[in-house]
Design an enzyme around this catalytic site. Structure first.
Site, mmCIF file in Angstrom:
data_model
loop_
_atom_site.group_PDB
_atom_site.id
_atom_site.type_symbol
_atom_site.label_atom_id
_atom_site.label_comp_id
_atom_site.label_asym_id
_atom_site.label_seq_id
_atom_site.Cartn_x
_atom_site.Cartn_y
_atom_site.Cartn_z
ATOM 1 N N HIS A 49 -3.540 6.767 2.541
ATOM 2 C CA HIS A 49 -3.915 5.454 2.020
ATOM 3 C C HIS A 49 -5.234 5.057 2.668
ATOM 4 C CE1 HIS A 49 -4.223 1.350 1.056
ATOM 5 N NE2 HIS A 49 -3.913 0.928 2.264
ATOM 6 N N ASN A 54 -10.355 -0.984 -0.146
ATOM 7 C CA ASN A 54 -8.904 -0.811 -0.050
ATOM 8 C C ASN A 54 -8.280 -1.263 -1.376
ATOM 9 O OD1 ASN A 54 -6.172 -0.989 0.450
ATOM 10 N ND2 ASN A 54 -6.377 -2.050 2.415
ATOM 11 N N CYS A 95 0.811 -1.229 0.000
ATOM 12 C CA CYS A 95 0.000 0.000 0.000
ATOM 13 C C CYS A 95 0.839 1.272 0.000
ATOM 14 C CB CYS A 95 -0.935 0.003 1.203
ATOM 15 S SG CYS A 95 -1.892 -1.494 1.340
HETATM 16 O O1 UT7 Z 1 -3.924 -1.710 3.536
HETATM 17 C C1 UT7 Z 1 -3.250 -1.969 4.729
HETATM 18 C C2 UT7 Z 1 -3.547 -3.290 5.238
HETATM 19 N N1 UT7 Z 1 -4.807 -3.561 5.859
HETATM 20 C C3 UT7 Z 1 -5.325 -2.884 6.895
HETATM 21 O O2 UT7 Z 1 -4.892 -1.818 7.252
HETATM 22 C C4 UT7 Z 1 -6.462 -3.505 7.665
HETATM 23 C C5 UT7 Z 1 -6.306 -3.257 9.145
HETATM 24 N N2 UT7 Z 1 -7.324 -3.889 9.976
HETATM 25 C C6 UT7 Z 1 -8.631 -3.542 9.938
HETATM 26 O O3 UT7 Z 1 -9.034 -2.675 9.180
HETATM 27 C C7 UT7 Z 1 -9.571 -4.199 10.912
HETATM 28 O O4 UT7 Z 1 -8.822 -4.933 11.841
HETATM 29 C C8 UT7 Z 1 -10.608 -5.149 10.220
HETATM 30 C C9 UT7 Z 1 -11.610 -4.294 9.429
HETATM 31 C C10 UT7 Z 1 -9.914 -6.118 9.318
HETATM 32 C C11 UT7 Z 1 -11.395 -5.905 11.280
HETATM 33 O O5 UT7 Z 1 -12.066 -5.002 12.148
HETATM 34 P P1 UT7 Z 1 -12.003 -5.218 13.719
HETATM 35 O O6 UT7 Z 1 -12.811 -4.173 14.338
HETATM 36 O O7 UT7 Z 1 -10.546 -5.318 14.083
HETATM 37 O O8 UT7 Z 1 -12.760 -6.597 13.882
HETATM 38 P P2 UT7 Z 1 -12.225 -7.958 14.518
HETATM 39 O O9 UT7 Z 1 -11.255 -8.603 13.602
HETATM 40 O O10 UT7 Z 1 -11.793 -7.685 15.926
HETATM 41 O O11 UT7 Z 1 -13.538 -8.796 14.538
HETATM 42 C C12 UT7 Z 1 -14.675 -8.426 15.357
HETATM 43 C C13 UT7 Z 1 -15.788 -9.399 15.061
HETATM 44 C C14 UT7 Z 1 -15.368 -10.872 15.140
HETATM 45 O O12 UT7 Z 1 -16.420 -11.596 15.719
HETATM 46 P P3 UT7 Z 1 -16.350 -12.038 17.266
HETATM 47 O O13 UT7 Z 1 -15.114 -12.888 17.374
HETATM 48 O O14 UT7 Z 1 -16.247 -10.762 18.038
HETATM 49 O O15 UT7 Z 1 -17.634 -12.779 17.463
HETATM 50 C C15 UT7 Z 1 -15.243 -11.268 13.680
HETATM 51 O O16 UT7 Z 1 -15.466 -12.641 13.480
HETATM 52 O O17 UT7 Z 1 -16.308 -9.194 13.741
HETATM 53 C C16 UT7 Z 1 -16.337 -10.454 13.052
HETATM 54 N N3 UT7 Z 1 -16.156 -10.210 11.634
HETATM 55 C C17 UT7 Z 1 -17.163 -9.959 10.791
HETATM 56 N N4 UT7 Z 1 -18.485 -9.863 10.976
HETATM 57 C C18 UT7 Z 1 -19.258 -9.588 9.920
HETATM 58 C C19 UT7 Z 1 -14.981 -10.176 10.943
HETATM 59 N N5 UT7 Z 1 -15.239 -9.907 9.651
HETATM 60 C C20 UT7 Z 1 -16.578 -9.759 9.537
HETATM 61 C C21 UT7 Z 1 -17.417 -9.475 8.454
HETATM 62 N N6 UT7 Z 1 -18.741 -9.393 8.690
HETATM 63 N N7 UT7 Z 1 -16.968 -9.251 7.218
#
Ligand code: UT7
Length: 325
Positions: free
Chosen positions: A252, A282, A112
């Protein structure tokens, strides 16, 4: 003569995949995706459209926008993590499609951060007199390296390309300050495990889904906020520009929450932060040049404005720049 962006172009494949469409395929919701990431929809390249096609479309527009012709470009740099082939470079596939001369063309792999890495390289080539006009294109077809059953990654990414022609500017114009870095110890937090020479394609790599993006989202999130804000503050200081003098922050676009946190720590209110994540997702190396092209088309970016960009990506890599268009 500071290296200045003198032409911009962007390209997206036509098909749009909305959050509602994703709701039909996997266990997710439009509400979760929008509130956690800021994304509403993304473009997905159909079969037959290659990364180099997007590079060529965005590049031709940038060259025309600069008031140049293809034969006036001296170097092409393509920043991508999703090349047409491992070799040769996407730049080589794109070169004849753009109609460039037999100039040096190559890819850089900085995920990125790739566009801002490319801007620094272009500036060095121009400063040293080795080139007058450098075409830098960030382009991705991330839809082809996603595991469409993994809801934690497949909802995040999109396809597209953004190109900038960089040429010599006048005093006080162009690139005012730049910083870049990397920490390869964190490589496994975000990577594509197979398909390179470490794990060549095999039945096992396919069965184990190792050809798709693997990411520890929470860890990436923390590093992204810290690194993007530190790089932003450092480059503002280097440029002698105060946060209130930044007309537009174009970071980004990985996650609206990352951008808000980085803007907040850099002292820039969100009404001066330009967002395209809602419509593109993204798009990795393409996000900053696509946002620049859209900001200008919407009248948000005018000549003489001071822009701050910051990026963070797999590697980990990061970069930030202060520049005037
Ligand atoms: O380009 C540079 C590289 N990438 C990034 O910068 C991405 C950086 N990370 C992020 O943007 C975030 O960490 C994510 C958007 C990927 C995830 O968001 P989060 O708030 O960190 O969510 P999480 O991974 O802590 O997950 C929270 C919950 C989980 O459920 P439980 O375990 O709390 O029951 C996940 O299973 O959300 C669930 N979950 C979803 N639910 C519905 C994860 N993905 C999804 C989804 N739809 N697509």
């Amino acid at each position: 003569m500071p290296a200045k962006i003198i032409g911009l172009g962007r390209a997206v494949p036509d098909p749009v995949l909305t959050n509602r469409d994703l709701e039909q395929r996997i266990d997710t919701s439009d509400e979760w995706i929008r509130t956690r990431t800021g994304i509403s929809e993304r473009h997905v390249a159909p079969e037959g459209v290659d990364n180099s096609d997007l590079v060529a479309d965005a590049s031709r527009r940038a060259i025309e926008d600069a008031g140049l012709t293809a034969d006036q470009i001296d170097v092409l740099i393509v920043a991508t993590a999703t090349p047409d082939t491992v070799f040769p470079s996407t730049a080589c596939w794109a070169q004849p499609k753009i109609g460039l001369r037999e100039i040096p063309v190559f890819d850089i792999s900085a995920a990125c951060s790739g566009f801002l890495y490319g801007y620094a390289l272009a500036a060095s080539l121009i400063d040293s007199g080795r080139a007058r006009h450098v075409l830098v294109c960030g382009a991705e077809v991330l839809s082809r390296v996603l595991d469409w059953n993994d809801r934690s990654t497949c909802v995040l990414f999109g396809d597209g390309a953004g190109a900038a022609v960089i040429g010599p500017g006048a005093e006080g114009d162009g690139l005012l300050a730049h910083t870049w870095g990397a920490d390869g110890r964190l490589a496994e937090l975000l990577y594509q495990p197979a398909g390179g020479t470490r794990k060549p394609a095999s039945h096992e790599t396919v069965d184990e889904r190792l050809h798709s993006v693997h990411m520890q989202g929470n860890e990436v999130f923390k590093h992204a906020v810290r690194t993007m804000s530190q790089a932003s503050l450092s480059v503002l200081e280097q440029a002698g520009v105060r946060a209130e003098e930044v007309d537009l922050f174009i970071p980004h676009q990985a996650n609206i929450r990352i951008m808000k946190a980085a803007a907040d720590r850099a002292g820039i209110p969100m009404d001066r932060c330009y967002l395209v994540i809602q419509r593109y997702g993204n798009v990795s190396a393409a996000s900053i040049p696509m946002a620049l092209a859209d900001a200008r088309a919407e009248g948000r970016l005018e000549p003489g404005m001071t822009v701050l960009s910051a990026a963070f990506g797999a590697g980990f890599t990061w970069a930030a720049a202060v520049y005037r268009l």
